[in-house]
Design a protein around this motif. Structure first.
Motif, PDB file in Angstrom:
ATOM      1  N   ILE A   1      49.274  49.143  37.773  1.00 36.06           N
ATOM      2  CA  ILE A   1      48.785  47.882  37.207  1.00 36.06           C
ATOM      3  C   ILE A   1      48.051  47.068  38.269  1.00 36.06           C
ATOM      4  N   LEU A   2      48.598  47.058  39.485  1.00 34.89           N
ATOM      5  CA  LEU A   2      47.942  46.339  40.576  1.00 34.89           C
ATOM      6  C   LEU A   2      46.594  46.987  40.911  1.00 34.89           C
ATOM      7  N   TYR A   3      46.549  48.305  40.877  1.00 33.31           N
ATOM      8  CA  TYR A   3      45.303  49.029  41.142  1.00 33.31           C
ATOM      9  C   TYR A   3      44.233  48.663  40.103  1.00 33.31           C
ATOM     10  N   ASN A   4      44.606  48.662  38.841  1.00 29.70           N
ATOM     11  CA  ASN A   4      43.654  48.322  37.784  1.00 29.70           C
ATOM     12  C   ASN A   4      43.153  46.888  37.916  1.00 29.70           C
ATOM     13  N   TRP A   5      44.038  45.959  38.206  1.00 28.82           N
ATOM     14  CA  TRP A   5      43.615  44.564  38.391  1.00 28.82           C
ATOM     15  C   TRP A   5      42.697  44.439  39.604  1.00 28.82           C
ATOM     16  N   ALA A   6      43.052  45.112  40.687  1.00 31.40           N
ATOM     17  CA  ALA A   6      42.265  45.008  41.922  1.00 31.40           C
ATOM     18  C   ALA A   6      40.859  45.575  41.739  1.00 31.40           C
ATOM     19  N   ASN A   7      40.695  46.563  40.884  1.00 30.43           N
ATOM     20  CA  ASN A   7      39.392  47.174  40.678  1.00 30.43           C
ATOM     21  C   ASN A   7      38.613  46.584  39.506  1.00 30.43           C
ATOM     22  N   ASP A   8      39.119  45.552  38.899  1.00 25.33           N
ATOM     23  CA  ASP A   8      38.373  44.851  37.865  1.00 25.33           C
ATOM     24  C   ASP A   8      37.065  44.349  38.499  1.00 25.33           C
ATOM     25  N   PRO A   9      35.927  44.527  37.837  1.00 23.52           N
ATOM     26  CA  PRO A   9      34.639  44.137  38.438  1.00 23.52           C
ATOM     27  C   PRO A   9      34.581  42.679  38.908  1.00 23.52           C
TER      28      PRO A   9
ATOM     29  N   VAL B   1      44.200  37.068  38.049  1.00 27.12           N
ATOM     30  CA  VAL B   1      44.685  37.015  36.671  1.00 27.12           C
ATOM     31  C   VAL B   1      44.034  38.168  35.913  1.00 27.12           C
ATOM     32  N   ASP B   2      44.827  38.856  35.124  1.00 36.14           N
ATOM     33  CA  ASP B   2      44.326  39.924  34.260  1.00 36.14           C
ATOM     34  C   ASP B   2      43.164  39.384  33.438  1.00 36.14           C
ATOM     35  N   LYS B   3      42.088  40.152  33.325  1.00 31.15           N
ATOM     36  CA  LYS B   3      40.875  39.674  32.648  1.00 31.15           C
ATOM     37  C   LYS B   3      41.133  39.228  31.213  1.00 31.15           C
ATOM     38  N   ARG B   4      42.147  39.803  30.572  1.00 33.26           N
ATOM     39  CA  ARG B   4      42.459  39.418  29.188  1.00 33.26           C
ATOM     40  C   ARG B   4      43.063  38.026  29.079  1.00 33.26           C
ATOM     41  N   TYR B   5      43.502  37.453  30.220  1.00 35.17           N
ATOM     42  CA  TYR B   5      44.192  36.162  30.185  1.00 35.17           C
ATOM     43  C   TYR B   5      43.490  35.103  31.030  1.00 35.17           C
TER      44      TYR B   5
ATOM     45  N   ILE C   1      54.912  39.722  29.410  1.00 34.68           N
ATOM     46  CA  ILE C   1      53.630  40.417  29.521  1.00 34.68           C
ATOM     47  C   ILE C   1      53.098  40.202  30.936  1.00 34.68           C
ATOM     48  N   PRO C   2      52.734  41.279  31.660  1.00 33.98           N
ATOM     49  CA  PRO C   2      52.147  41.091  32.987  1.00 33.98           C
ATOM     50  C   PRO C   2      50.751  40.483  32.854  1.00 33.98           C
ATOM     51  N   VAL C   3      50.557  39.310  33.481  1.00 35.53           N
ATOM     52  CA  VAL C   3      49.297  38.582  33.332  1.00 35.53           C
ATOM     53  C   VAL C   3      48.542  38.398  34.644  1.00 35.53           C
ATOM     54  N   GLY C   4      49.174  38.730  35.773  1.00 32.35           N
ATOM     55  CA  GLY C   4      48.494  38.552  37.050  1.00 32.35           C
ATOM     56  C   GLY C   4      49.371  38.911  38.221  1.00 32.35           C
ATOM     57  N   GLN C   5      48.830  38.664  39.400  1.00 29.13           N
ATOM     58  CA  GLN C   5      49.573  38.964  40.631  1.00 29.13           C
ATOM     59  C   GLN C   5      49.369  37.836  41.621  1.00 29.13           C
ATOM     60  N   LEU C   6      50.354  37.710  42.502  1.00 26.44           N
ATOM     61  CA  LEU C   6      50.317  36.729  43.583  1.00 26.44           C
ATOM     62  C   LEU C   6      50.801  37.412  44.850  1.00 26.44           C
ATOM     63  N   ARG C   7      50.046  37.218  45.936  1.00 22.26           N
ATOM     64  CA  ARG C   7      50.491  37.732  47.234  1.00 22.26           C
ATOM     65  C   ARG C   7      50.523  36.574  48.212  1.00 22.26           C
TER      66      ARG C   7
ATOM     67  N   THR D   1      37.129  40.783  39.813  1.00 22.10           N
ATOM     68  CA  THR D   1      38.021  40.674  40.968  1.00 22.10           C
ATOM     69  C   THR D   1      37.333  41.222  42.216  1.00 22.10           C
ATOM     70  N   ARG D   2      36.677  42.378  42.092  1.00 20.00           N
ATOM     71  CA  ARG D   2      35.966  42.951  43.242  1.00 20.00           C
ATOM     72  C   ARG D   2      34.864  42.002  43.704  1.00 20.00           C
ATOM     73  N   MET D   3      34.133  41.414  42.755  1.00 20.51           N
ATOM     74  CA  MET D   3      33.040  40.514  43.092  1.00 20.51           C
ATOM     75  C   MET D   3      33.548  39.289  43.860  1.00 20.51           C
ATOM     76  N   ASN D   4      34.740  38.814  43.527  1.00 16.46           N
ATOM     77  CA  ASN D   4      35.291  37.624  44.175  1.00 16.46           C
ATOM     78  C   ASN D   4      36.096  37.933  45.426  1.00 16.46           C
ATOM     79  N   SER D   5      36.262  39.200  45.740  1.00 18.20           N
ATOM     80  CA  SER D   5      37.011  39.609  46.926  1.00 18.20           C
ATOM     81  C   SER D   5      36.117  39.587  48.155  1.00 18.20           C
ATOM     82  N   PHE D   6      36.709  39.329  49.303  1.00 18.15           N
ATOM     83  CA  PHE D   6      35.952  39.371  50.550  1.00 18.15           C
ATOM     84  C   PHE D   6      35.555  40.798  50.911  1.00 18.15           C
ATOM     85  N   HIS D   7      36.274  41.774  50.407  1.00 19.62           N
ATOM     86  CA  HIS D   7      35.936  43.194  50.567  1.00 19.62           C
ATOM     87  C   HIS D   7      35.676  43.715  49.158  1.00 19.62           C
TER      88      HIS D   7
END
Length: 153
Positions: free
Chosen positions: A17-25, A85-89, A65-71, A27-33
């Motif tokens: 689930i973390l992998y899918n969220w991290a590779n959301d387009p 945040v998961d794109k659906r939410y 329901i898993p809606v996002g992650q926090l680190r 999320t990638r666009m807003n990431s420093f990497h």
């Protein structure tokens, strides 16, 4: 989507689930990497962060329901924040609730944290609005927007 947020510590079962969220387009666009994350590298990254004291990763649930992650990464009495945040939410205020919950639930407890810090890309207006709403102090540094909240006056 009514209900309280629940923060569950990341476990090895959450890798996909973390992998899918991290590779959301977005999320990638807003990431420093912003390069796509390779699955094997993601697994190694997760495994090295499971049992360390200076990093806490949470899967955020709302109504079970898993809606996002926090680190939170703890360095020198500071907690560096990364969230998504998961794109659906998206667009319903979950980012604000996640950031507010850091203090409200004292998710940094036991780490003697005096500052919470979020770094955001200049064009990530949604995350900037989240930190501004949560009353973080804003400044620019090295083409990034940095948000800081002091916990001890």
């Amino acid at each position: 989507m009514e209900g309280l947020l629940e923060f569950k510590r990341f476990s090895i079962d959450d890798i996909n689930i973390l992998y899918n969220w991290a590779n959301d387009p977005e999320t990638r666009m807003n990431s420093f990497h912003s390069d796509k994350i390779v699955y094997d590298e993601h697994v190694k990254w997760c495994e090295t962060r499971l049992d360390v004291d200076n990093i806490a990763i949470y899967i955020v649930y709302k109504n079970d329901i898993p809606v996002g992650q926090l680190r939170l990464e703890y360095v020198d009495k500071k907690a560096y924040i990364s969230y998504s945040v998961d794109k659906r939410y998206r667009g319903i205020g979950l980012g604000k609730k996640i950031i507010e919950s850091i203090e409200k639930n004292e998710l940094y407890k036991g780490h003697h944290i005096i500052e919470l810090i979020g770094e955001v890309k200049e064009d990530n207006l949604a995350s900037q609005k989240v930190f501004e709403y949560c009353l973080y102090t804003k400044y620019s540094k090295n083409n990034r927007i940095v948000f800081v909240k002091r916990l001890i006056k």
